[in-house]
Scaffold this active site. Structure first.
Site, PDB file in Angstrom:
ATOM      1  N   LYS A   1      64.061  70.941  25.697  1.00 56.37           N
ATOM      2  CA  LYS A   1      62.910  70.652  24.816  1.00 56.37           C
ATOM      3  C   LYS A   1      61.706  71.384  25.407  1.00 56.37           C
ATOM      4  O   LYS A   1      61.167  70.990  26.445  1.00 56.37           O
ATOM      5  CB  LYS A   1      62.732  69.131  24.752  1.00 56.37           C
ATOM      6  CG  LYS A   1      61.324  68.592  24.621  1.00 56.37           C
ATOM      7  CD  LYS A   1      60.636  68.877  23.308  1.00 56.37           C
ATOM      8  CE  LYS A   1      59.164  68.435  23.364  1.00 56.37           C
ATOM      9  NZ  LYS A   1      58.219  69.554  23.289  1.00 56.37           N
TER      10      LYS A   1
ATOM     11  N   GLY B   1      55.769  69.222  34.102  1.00 49.40           N
ATOM     12  CA  GLY B   1      54.586  69.047  33.265  1.00 49.40           C
ATOM     13  C   GLY B   1      53.579  68.165  33.966  1.00 49.40           C
ATOM     14  O   GLY B   1      53.511  68.143  35.203  1.00 49.40           O
TER      15      GLY B   1
ATOM     16  N   GLY C   1      55.277  62.801  33.324  1.00 51.22           N
ATOM     17  CA  GLY C   1      56.337  62.690  34.340  1.00 51.22           C
ATOM     18  C   GLY C   1      56.520  61.249  34.800  1.00 51.22           C
ATOM     19  O   GLY C   1      57.652  60.769  34.940  1.00 51.22           O
TER      20      GLY C   1
ATOM     21  N   GLU D   1      58.601  67.790  38.368  1.00 49.88           N
ATOM     22  CA  GLU D   1      57.625  68.691  38.992  1.00 49.88           C
ATOM     23  C   GLU D   1      56.341  68.576  38.202  1.00 49.88           C
ATOM     24  O   GLU D   1      56.327  68.846  36.995  1.00 49.88           O
ATOM     25  CB  GLU D   1      58.132  70.137  38.990  1.00 49.88           C
ATOM     26  CG  GLU D   1      59.218  70.417  40.009  1.00 49.88           C
ATOM     27  CD  GLU D   1      58.813  70.122  41.437  1.00 49.88           C
ATOM     28  OE1 GLU D   1      57.597  70.108  41.744  1.00 49.88           O
ATOM     29  OE2 GLU D   1      59.717  69.871  42.257  1.00 49.88           O
TER      30      GLU D   1
ATOM     31  N   CYS E   1      50.847  76.232  38.100  1.00 48.56           N
ATOM     32  CA  CYS E   1      50.893  74.962  38.830  1.00 48.56           C
ATOM     33  C   CYS E   1      50.588  75.181  40.311  1.00 48.56           C
ATOM     34  O   CYS E   1      50.125  74.273  40.990  1.00 48.56           O
ATOM     35  CB  CYS E   1      52.253  74.309  38.661  1.00 48.56           C
ATOM     36  SG  CYS E   1      53.600  75.431  38.961  1.00 48.56           S
TER      37      CYS E   1
ATOM     38  N   GLN F   1      42.987  72.844  26.121  1.00 52.20           N
ATOM     39  CA  GLN F   1      42.786  73.300  27.497  1.00 52.20           C
ATOM     40  C   GLN F   1      41.373  73.880  27.663  1.00 52.20           C
ATOM     41  O   GLN F   1      40.719  73.648  28.680  1.00 52.20           O
ATOM     42  CB  GLN F   1      43.851  74.322  27.897  1.00 52.20           C
ATOM     43  CG  GLN F   1      43.778  74.749  29.354  1.00 52.20           C
ATOM     44  CD  GLN F   1      43.886  73.581  30.338  1.00 52.20           C
ATOM     45  OE1 GLN F   1      44.842  72.812  30.283  1.00 52.20           O
ATOM     46  NE2 GLN F   1      42.908  73.430  31.225  1.00 52.20           N
TER      47      GLN F   1
ATOM     48  N   GLU G   1      43.031  67.688  38.699  1.00 48.31           N
ATOM     49  CA  GLU G   1      43.552  68.965  38.226  1.00 48.31           C
ATOM     50  C   GLU G   1      42.837  69.368  36.939  1.00 48.31           C
ATOM     51  O   GLU G   1      42.735  68.570  36.013  1.00 48.31           O
ATOM     52  CB  GLU G   1      45.060  68.841  37.942  1.00 48.31           C
ATOM     53  CG  GLU G   1      45.681  70.156  37.522  1.00 48.31           C
ATOM     54  CD  GLU G   1      47.172  70.046  37.230  1.00 48.31           C
ATOM     55  OE1 GLU G   1      47.558  69.144  36.472  1.00 48.31           O
ATOM     56  OE2 GLU G   1      47.938  70.865  37.770  1.00 48.31           O
TER      57      GLU G   1
END
Ligand code: NAP
Length: 488
Positions: free
Chosen positions: A175, A228, A233, A250, A284, A331, A390
Site C-alpha cells: 500500500k 512513515g 506507526g 521505521e 528521513c 507539507q 520533525e
C-alpha cells in the site's frame, strides 16, 4: 491529453474500473495531473490477502535461486525503463531528476542484491551432543506480509521491502502513499512483466486510514512492515500487536550533525547543507539540527547561510535546479507553520522562511507549485520547538555547543534516534561519537543522509521498532527459523 488511469493489481489482474479514482498531481506544477489512481477499498485488501494466501504454498516452495532469477528480471525491466521511471518520480514527488535517477538506480540495485540472496538463503549446522544426530536450522518464509510505504522515497522504500519479502518466499500486499503511488506502481508493473506468479505481489492504493485498518486486520496477514510518521506507526503497532503480527516500523527523526572546531570546515559546511536541504529536506535521514562547537560557531553560521542562499529552487525536471518543491500543500503549510512557531519563540530566519511564488531559475511559474525557500535559523536552543519536532522540510536549526561533550549531550537530548553525523578530524572523538550517539545510522565526515542498501538500515528510540531493514538484516524480519534434529 487525458491523464492515464493506473489500476490496482490483485491476483495478477489490473483492476481499473468501478471504484472511482484519485488524482496524483505534480507538486512543481499543480496544473499537471500525473495520473489517476483507482481508489482501493477494504474489500480489495481482503481479496488481495486471500490471493496472497493462495499463492503462498507454491511461491515459498519454489527454489530460492529461481525466485532470484525473477528478481533479476524485475531489475532488468526497471533498468530498461530507467529514464521514464525517474521522470515519473520527479513529476509525482518533486525531487530533482538527478535525485530521482539516483533513487531508481538504488531500487534496481536492491532487486539485484536480493536476487542474489536467493542462492544464499542460509541457516546453520552445528554438532549435536548426541551420537548420530544431525541438527540444523534453516530459514523459511513467514506467509502473507503487508507493506505500507511513505511518499518521500516512493521507489526505494517499496523496493527495499518488496525484494527481501519475495526472495524469502513470502507473498505480499503493498500500500503506497497516496501522494506518490506511481513509483511503486512501476515496480509492480515490472514484477508483472517479469512473470512473478499471480497473487504473489498485490498492490492496493487509496486512503491510508481505510486500507491500513483492513490490512492490519486481514486474516491471512502474518507481518506488517511500515515506514512513515510516528503517529501512524504507533497506531499500527497497537493494532497489530493485538493479533501478535510480526511488526517492523521505521518512523520520524530529528537528526543532528555535530561540527567540531577541528572539522574540515568547507566539507562540514557542504555536508550540512547537502543533508539538510537536498531532496527539499524530505529525507528521513536529513539533518535538521546542526550542533556547532563554540570556536567556529559564528564563521560556520555565516558560511551555511551564504551557501544556502546560492541554492536554486525550482521545477526538478529542469536543469541546474538544486531543490524541488514541497511534496504537497500540507507539507508546505507544515514548513510555514514551523517558521511562525520559531518566530513566536523569538527567532528570525537568517535566510528563507517564505513560500516562493515568483519565477524559477528556468522561467517556471513557481506560484503553480509548492515551493519554499531553504531556511536557516541560528541560536536555536534545546527548549525551542524547532529543535525538538520533525518538520520534514528544508529548515535547519543551528545550535551552539560548548565543547564535544556538550554537543553530544544536545545531540542525544531528543526522543528520536534515526541518523546522526559528526564532522571532525579527531579519531578519539569519532569513536566516542560512534559508541555514545543514540542513533541507528551514523556518518563521519559525510552528510547524515545518503545510505546504501548493503548494510542494515533503521533507527533506535522513538524512530524505529523491530528488526532492521536492508542488507543481510532484512532477512531477519522476512523469514523465520525451523530447527531440525535428525537421528540416522
Ligand atoms: P504517513 O502519513 O505516516 O504515511 C505513511 C503511509 O501510511 C502512507 O502510505 C499512508 O497512506 C499510510 N497510512 C495513513 N494512515 C494509515 C493508517 N491508519 N493505517 C495504516 N497506514 C496508514 O507518513 P508520510 O507523510 O507518508 O511520510 C513522512 C514520514 O515518514 C516522516 O515522519 C518521515 O520521517 C517518515 N519516514 C521515515 C523513514 C525511516 O526509514 N525511518 C523513511 C522515510 C520516511 P496515505 O498516503 O494514503 O495517507
Amino acid at each position: 491529453m487525458a491523464a492515464q488511469t493506473f489500476g490496482n493489481y490483485i491476483n495478477g489482474e489490473w483492476i481499473t474500473e468501478g471504484r472511482g479514482t484519485f488524482e496524483n498531481r505534480n507538486p512543481a506544477n499543480t496544473d499537471e495531473v500525473v495520473g489517476l489512481f483507482v481508489k482501493g477499498t477494504a474489500a480489495d485488501i481482503d481479496t488481495a490477502a486471500a490471493a496472497a494466501e493462495a499463492a503462498f504454498p507454491a511461491w515459498s516452495a519454489m527454489a530460492g535461486p529461481a525466485r532470484g532469477n525473477l528478481l533479476y528480471k524485475v531489475a532488468d525491466i526497471l533498468d530498461r525503463n530507467f529514464e521514464s521511471i525517474a521522470a515519473d518520480m520527479t513529476r509525482e514527488e518533486g525531487k530533482t531528476l538527478p535525485e530521482a535517477k539516483g533513487e531508481v538506480r538504488r531500487s534496481i540495485n536492491i532487486f539485484r542484491y536480493f536476487g542474489g540472496e536467493g542462492s544464499r538463503l542460509g541457516g546453520s549446522i552445528v554438532p549435536s551432543e548426541r551420537d548420530r544426530v544431525h541438527m540444523f536450522a534453516f530459514r523459511k518464509a513467514i506467509g502473507v506480509v503487508g507493506l505500507v510505504t511513505p511518499w518521500n522515497f516512493p521507489s526505494a522504500i517499496p523496493a527495499w521491502k518488496i525484494a527481501p519479502a519475495l526472495i524469502c518466499g513470502n507473498t505480499l500486499i503493498v500500500k503506497p502513499a497516496s501522494v506518490s503511488p506511481l513509483s511503486a506502481w512501476r515496480i509492480v508493473e515490472a514484477c508483472h512483466e517479469a512473470g512473478i506468479p499471480k497473487g504473489v505481489i498485490n498492490f492496493v492504493c487509496g486512503s491510508g486510514g481505510e486500507l491500513g485498518a483492513a490490512l492490519v486486520n486481514a486474516k491471512p496477514l502474518k507481518a506488517i512492515s511500515f515506514t512513515g510518521s510516528c503517529e501512524i506507526g504507533n497506531w499500527i503497532h497497537t493494532e497489530a500487536s493485538k493479533r501478535r503480527l510480526r511488526i517492523q516500523l521505521e518512523m520520524g527523526g530529528k537528526n543532528p550533525t555535530i561540527v567540531l572546531n577541528d572539522a574540515d570546515f568547507n566539507s562540514a559546511v557542504e555536508n550540512t547543507v547537502n543533508a539538510s536541504m537536498f531532496s527539499t529536506g524530505q529525507k528521513c535521514t536529513a539533518t535538521s539540527r546542526v550542533i556547532v562547537e563554540e570556536g567556529i560557531y559564528d564563521k560556520f553560521v555565516a558560511a551555511v547561510v551564504e551557501r544556502t542562499k546560492k541554492l536554486k529552487v525550482g521545477d526538478g525536471m529542469k536543469p541546474g535546479v538544486d531543490i524541488g518543491p514541497a511534496v504537497d500543500k500540507g507539507q508546505l503549510e507544515t514548513n510555514l507553520k514551523y517558521i511562525e512557531i520559531a518566530r513566536k519563540e523569538g527567532l528570525e530566519p537568517l535566510c528563507g522562511g517564505k513560500q516562493l511564488t515568483g519565477t524559477g531559475p528556468n522561467g517556471e511559474d513557481l506560484s503553480k507549485g509548492y515551493f519554499f525557500e531553504p531556511t536557516v535559523f541560528a541560536d536555536v536552543t534545546e527548549a525551542m520547538t524547532i529543535s525538538q519536532e520533525e518538520i520534514f522540510g528544508p529548515v535547519l536549526a543551528i545550535m551552539k555547543g560548548k565543547d564535544f561533550e556538550d554537543c553530544l549531550r544536545i545531540a542525544n537530548n531528543i526522543p528520536f534516534g534515526l541518523s546522526a553525523s559528526v564532522q571532525t578530524q579527531n579519531l578519539s572523538r569519532v569513536f566516542e561519537f560512534i559508541y555514545r550517539m543514540e542513533a541507528g545510522l551514523l556518518t563521519v565526515n559525510l552528510p547524515s543522509a545518503g545510505v546504501e542498501y548493503q548494510l542494515p538500515f533503521g533507527g533506535t528510540k522513538d524512530s524505529s521498532f523491530g528488526p532492521k531493514e536492508q542488507g543481510p538484516a532484512a532477512m531477519e524480519f522476512y523469514s523465520d527459523y525451523k530447527t531440525v534434529y535428525l537421528k540416522y
